[in-house]
Design an enzyme around this catalytic site. Sequence first.
Site, mmCIF file in Angstrom:
data_model
loop_
_atom_site.group_PDB
_atom_site.id
_atom_site.type_symbol
_atom_site.label_atom_id
_atom_site.label_comp_id
_atom_site.label_asym_id
_atom_site.label_seq_id
_atom_site.Cartn_x
_atom_site.Cartn_y
_atom_site.Cartn_z
ATOM 1 C CB SER A 130 79.882 -47.599 -56.956
ATOM 2 O OG SER A 130 80.534 -46.894 -55.927
ATOM 3 C CE1 TYR B 206 75.065 -45.689 -55.099
ATOM 4 C CE2 TYR B 206 77.264 -45.887 -54.165
ATOM 5 C CZ TYR B 206 76.435 -45.592 -55.227
ATOM 6 O OH TYR B 206 76.982 -45.226 -56.432
ATOM 7 C CE LYS C 73 75.110 -47.928 -58.064
ATOM 8 N NZ LYS C 73 74.457 -47.612 -59.321
HETATM 9 N N1 LIG Z 1 79.012 -39.604 -59.234
HETATM 10 C C1 LIG Z 1 79.925 -40.513 -58.871
HETATM 11 O O1 LIG Z 1 81.031 -40.171 -58.446
HETATM 12 C C2 LIG Z 1 79.602 -41.991 -58.986
HETATM 13 C C3 LIG Z 1 80.531 -42.919 -58.509
HETATM 14 C C4 LIG Z 1 80.245 -44.284 -58.622
HETATM 15 C C5 LIG Z 1 79.064 -44.700 -59.236
HETATM 16 N N2 LIG Z 1 78.171 -43.773 -59.665
HETATM 17 C C6 LIG Z 1 76.925 -44.241 -60.305
HETATM 18 O O2 LIG Z 1 76.754 -43.593 -61.545
HETATM 19 C C7 LIG Z 1 75.357 -43.422 -61.835
HETATM 20 C C8 LIG Z 1 75.095 -41.988 -62.227
HETATM 21 O O3 LIG Z 1 75.523 -41.126 -61.168
HETATM 22 P P1 LIG Z 1 75.381 -39.543 -61.280
HETATM 23 O O4 LIG Z 1 76.468 -38.943 -60.466
HETATM 24 O O5 LIG Z 1 75.202 -39.128 -62.685
HETATM 25 O O6 LIG Z 1 74.004 -39.351 -60.471
HETATM 26 P P2 LIG Z 1 72.736 -38.398 -60.765
HETATM 27 O O7 LIG Z 1 71.918 -38.390 -59.524
HETATM 28 O O8 LIG Z 1 73.198 -37.105 -61.342
HETATM 29 O O9 LIG Z 1 71.966 -39.223 -61.915
HETATM 30 C C9 LIG Z 1 71.111 -40.306 -61.639
HETATM 31 C C10 LIG Z 1 69.846 -40.094 -62.456
HETATM 32 O O10 LIG Z 1 69.005 -41.252 -62.328
HETATM 33 C C11 LIG Z 1 67.651 -40.812 -62.233
HETATM 34 N N3 LIG Z 1 66.932 -41.917 -61.581
HETATM 35 C C12 LIG Z 1 67.096 -42.412 -60.337
HETATM 36 N N4 LIG Z 1 66.292 -43.464 -60.134
HETATM 37 C C13 LIG Z 1 65.587 -43.649 -61.291
HETATM 38 C C14 LIG Z 1 64.607 -44.588 -61.718
HETATM 39 N N5 LIG Z 1 64.156 -45.547 -60.905
HETATM 40 N N6 LIG Z 1 64.116 -44.493 -62.983
HETATM 41 C C15 LIG Z 1 64.540 -43.515 -63.829
HETATM 42 N N7 LIG Z 1 65.458 -42.589 -63.469
HETATM 43 C C16 LIG Z 1 65.982 -42.662 -62.208
HETATM 44 C C17 LIG Z 1 67.723 -39.519 -61.436
HETATM 45 O O11 LIG Z 1 66.594 -38.679 -61.645
HETATM 46 C C18 LIG Z 1 69.019 -38.904 -61.992
HETATM 47 O O12 LIG Z 1 68.759 -38.071 -63.104
HETATM 48 C C19 LIG Z 1 74.620 -43.917 -60.608
HETATM 49 O O13 LIG Z 1 74.194 -45.237 -60.835
HETATM 50 C C20 LIG Z 1 75.681 -43.886 -59.510
HETATM 51 O O14 LIG Z 1 75.424 -44.830 -58.500
HETATM 52 C C21 LIG Z 1 78.403 -42.425 -59.568
#
Ligand SMILES: NC(=O)c1ccc[n+]([C@@H]2O[C@H](COP(=O)([O-])OP(=O)(O)OC[C@H]3O[C@@H](n4cnc5c(N)ncnc54)[C@H](O)[C@@H]3O)[C@@H](O)[C@H]2O)c1
Length: 317
Positions: free
Chosen positions: A114, A138, A142
């Site tokens: 991130s 958070y 990362k």
């Molecule tokens: N959305 C953004 O703008 C953004 C920006 C930077 C980084 N990210 C990263 O991208 C990734 C996905 O983000 P997203 O927006 O799709 O989030 P999201 O919450 O929609 O998806 C994350 C998924 O991971 C699952 N999860 C969490 N912990 C778990 C575990 N221990 N075992 C199994 N499943 C688990 C949750 O149930 C969820 O379905 C994350 O790692 C997030 O930090 C997202």
Amino acid sequence: MRILVTGAAGFIGSTTSEMLLDDGYEVVALDNLSRGRRENVPVRATFVEGDCGDMELIASLGAFDACVHFAARIEPADSMVTPEVFFDNNVGATFRLLRALVENGTSKFVFSSSCAVYGDRVTIPIGEDHPTAPHSPYGLSKLMVEQGLAWFVSQGRIRAASLRYFNAAGGTLAHPERHHPENHLIPLTLAAAAGDRPQISIFGDDYPTVDGTCVRDYIHVSDLARAHVLAIAALDEHPLLTLNLGTGHGYSNRQIVDTVREVTGRDFTVVTTARRPGDPAAAVAANERAQELLGWSLERSDLATIISDAWDAYRVN
Ligand SMILES: NC(=O)c1ccc[n+]([C@@H]2O[C@H](COP(=O)([O-])OP(=O)(O)OC[C@H]3O[C@@H](n4cnc5c(N)ncnc54)[C@H](O)[C@@H]3O)[C@@H](O)[C@H]2O)c1
């Protein structure tokens, strides 16, 4: 090729799983459903409900050609209150996953990092060599994984790509942007436009930006997903990749709200409140390295397309 996608019931994981399946990969979709929804997982994938840190479970799944690891807790504000949850789920579980994968003979790992690794005192545009100084547990979670991954790579135990996303946005009809709880500006604003929320809040209008509100770099989830598919292939040539995934263009919160009004043709109430601690004034990516090393280009990340795709996905769902 057989790919393990963790967090596949979430926003970006489900979209990427769909694209991998379209491209002919076999996808094993793992999620503990702590945040994601079962119906997000593509029907063509093999779904496994469980925790990515459960080493016995991962070992039982057999060998993979690559793992794309999205599973994480994603709310920076919550991490300020319970950092231990984020270190356990985002760091501890990731290294248990990694150990099980290495033991199984998996050779490639693509990690959802991130722009939060850069912190709140940044120089725009932010290149990958910008100093890292996360301001939330958070963001630190990362960075800790990125640094640990580099050790695994230096020992020749895995090849790894850390992809530092800026703001994922947009959506597809099958996979709308939907988080639990929702704290992302575009879906919240669309909900206000649809009449599903009474108003939308903007946190602070006294930042040194074009109109005083925070500026962010929004990238369409389809363009993000494509970068993951390309990264799996690029790891053949590069054992360790650290890449920003953004567009290089920033939009202020007010510009987002105005574009939502234009695209939806709806008006709604916008309330300006105090700044949120830790929000950087602006976060905009330099993305040339990702374009060059992945052979990646943006197809749907102009702001009007992002918001119109997100609106279509919101209404269908
Ligand atoms: N959305 C953004 O703008 C953004 C920006 C930077 C980084 N990210 C990263 O991208 C990734 C996905 O983000 P997203 O927006 O799709 O989030 P999201 O919450 O929609 O998806 C994350 C998924 O991971 C699952 N999860 C969490 N912990 C778990 C575990 N221990 N075992 C199994 N499943 C688990 C949750 O149930 C969820 O379905 C994350 O790692 C997030 O930090 C997202």
